[in-house]
Design an enzyme around this catalytic site. Structure first.
Site, short mmCIF file in Angstrom:
data_model
loop_
_atom_site.label_atom_id
_atom_site.label_comp_id
_atom_site.label_asym_id
_atom_site.label_seq_id
_atom_site.Cartn_x
_atom_site.Cartn_y
_atom_site.Cartn_z
N HIS A 98 -5.62 -1.29 -40.95
CA HIS A 98 -4.25 -1.70 -41.27
C HIS A 98 -3.86 -2.95 -40.49
O HIS A 98 -3.31 -3.90 -41.05
CB HIS A 98 -3.27 -0.57 -40.91
CG HIS A 98 -3.35 0.64 -41.79
ND1 HIS A 98 -3.39 0.58 -43.16
CD2 HIS A 98 -3.37 1.97 -41.47
CE1 HIS A 98 -3.43 1.80 -43.66
NE2 HIS A 98 -3.43 2.66 -42.65
N HIS B 60 -9.24 3.46 -38.31
CA HIS B 60 -8.31 3.53 -39.45
C HIS B 60 -7.13 2.58 -39.22
O HIS B 60 -6.79 1.78 -40.10
CB HIS B 60 -7.81 4.97 -39.61
CG HIS B 60 -6.81 5.14 -40.71
ND1 HIS B 60 -7.16 5.49 -41.99
CD2 HIS B 60 -5.46 4.98 -40.73
CE1 HIS B 60 -6.09 5.55 -42.74
NE2 HIS B 60 -5.03 5.24 -42.01
N GLU B 61 -6.52 2.70 -38.05
CA GLU B 61 -5.36 1.85 -37.76
C GLU B 61 -5.77 0.39 -37.58
O GLU B 61 -4.99 -0.52 -37.91
CB GLU B 61 -4.64 2.35 -36.52
CG GLU B 61 -4.12 3.78 -36.62
CD GLU B 61 -3.21 4.00 -37.82
OE1 GLU B 61 -2.55 3.03 -38.25
OE2 GLU B 61 -3.16 5.13 -38.32
#
Length: 379
Positions: free
Chosen positions: A36, A32-33
């Protein structure tokens, strides 16, 4: 002396839950990170920190671009902090941006165009969906897919299927006009319909018969003692090796399967959230870290493939959760950016601050509610 075996047993049992839980959560949070981070870097935004976990740093290093990669002590999430962020929730620090030099401001997140900021924020949940596709596809490619023909081996007495006239030996051809190729297709279709009537076409003794059945919501318990509520019609498959087989899939077929599984889980999760909001589903099925750890430990006893599939399921859930239009979550940031794109300028700092405070309160309440469900579930 009796306390020593007791402590040893608690430690061993704790590891059964903790290790699979950390394995699953770390994979989900990292990707998920990473979504980003990668899109932010592609958009020219400088990342100051990439953290898996919160709190004190346990280990880490700094890369050539000045990003601090670290593993933190509290493994219940993670964050990427970009230049110009006030905190790990990407609340913009406009004062800090105003004090930056022109060269620094070019790389600051709040100073980036609304399109680049939106792309960076959306990349996290998108990475969760892509991770789920890859996991589902990878497990199917290496293990094959267990399939069974949609032939009814048994009909539960007094069930909706019995009332509708199903008989053992019926082969389900279609449901509401959709072709049913495998018994899993039948299960998935019923699960998605709730208590809505379903028009089936079955093949019986060489002829086609039309049957209409209305699923009934029932609470069932799995092999680990976990309770869940789902639509039931009362049809049983032939669970022997004669009824099911392993179907090998190629790369393209595996990817198609990964996409279809991810779409199915996404649709079911969104539907469940809608049913909770409207009161058609009980909110006590919402769980937090304790329940995730419990289920991770239980599933890990089945095998690594089952644990990876659980990671895919949770990855979809995390992706959907982060897209909810709640400030502090990715969806809340995207909502603010949508207003900015329409208005041609950002919302005022005061409005954003109020929004973030409301979002923090909502997220905190959700966490407390999930922990409460976890605790009462254990009791």
């Amino acid at each position: 002396m009796e306390s020593v075996p007791l402590i040893s047993g608690l430690w061993d049992n704790g590891l059964i839950y903790i290790i699979p839980f950390l394995f699953v959560l770390t994979i989900i949070v990292f990707f998920h990170e990473l979504g980003h981070f990668l899109v932010g870097r592609w958009c020219g935004i400088k990342a100051l920190a990439f953290s898996v976990g919160f709190g004190p740093e346990l280990a880490g290093f700094t890369d050539r671009q000045g990003t601090r990669w670290k593993l933190a002590a509290i493994p219940l999430g993670g964050y990427v902090k970009f230049l110009g962020d006030e905190n790990a929730a990407s609340v913009p620090d406009h004062g800090a941006v105003d004090r930056m030099s022109e060269a620094e401001r070019v790389e600051a997140f709040p100073a980036a165009s609304v399109g680049r900021r939106a792309a960076t924020v959306a990349a996290g949940p998108i990475a969760n969906f892509l991770l789920a596709i890859v996991i589902f596809a990878g497990v199917a490619f290496f293990n094959g897919r267990v399939v069974g023909d949609p032939v009814i081996a048994g009909v539960e007495p007094d069930s909706p299927a019995a009332e509708a006239g199903f008989e053992p030996g019926d082969r389900v051809v279609s449901a509401d006009g959709e072709e049913i190729a495998y018994f899993s297709d039948l299960q998935r279709y019923v699960a998605a319909q709730g208590e809505n009537p379903i028009n089936f076409v079955v093949e019986r003794d060489g002829r086609q018969v039309d049957l209409t059945v209305t699923p009934r919501m029932e609470t069932r318990t799995d092999e680990f003692g976990n309770s869940f509520t789902l639509p039931i019609v009362g049809l049983r498959a032939d669970n022997t090796t004669a009824g099911f087989r392993v179907e090998e899939l190629g790369v393209v077929q595996s990817l198609e399967y990964g996409v279809s599984q991810t779409w199915f889980v996404t649709a079911r999760t969104v539907e469940f959230i809608g049913q909770v909001v409207t009161g058609r589903q009980s909110a006590d099925q919402i769980g937090g870290p304790i329940r995730i750890a419990q289920v991770s430990g239980q599933v890990s006893t089945i095998g690594i493939a089952a644990l990876l599939n659980l990671a895919a399921l949770l990855s979809v859930s995390i992706g959907i959760l982060n897209l909810l239009p709640i400030p502090m979550l990715d969806g809340g940031h995207l909502l603010f950016y949508a207003f900015e794109a329409v208005r041609g300028r950002p919302l005022s700092e005061q409005v954003q601050e109020v929004g973030f405070r409301i979002g923090l309160a909502l997220v905190t309440l959700l966490m407390i509610f999930a922990f409460w469900n976890d605790i009462t579930g254990l009791v």
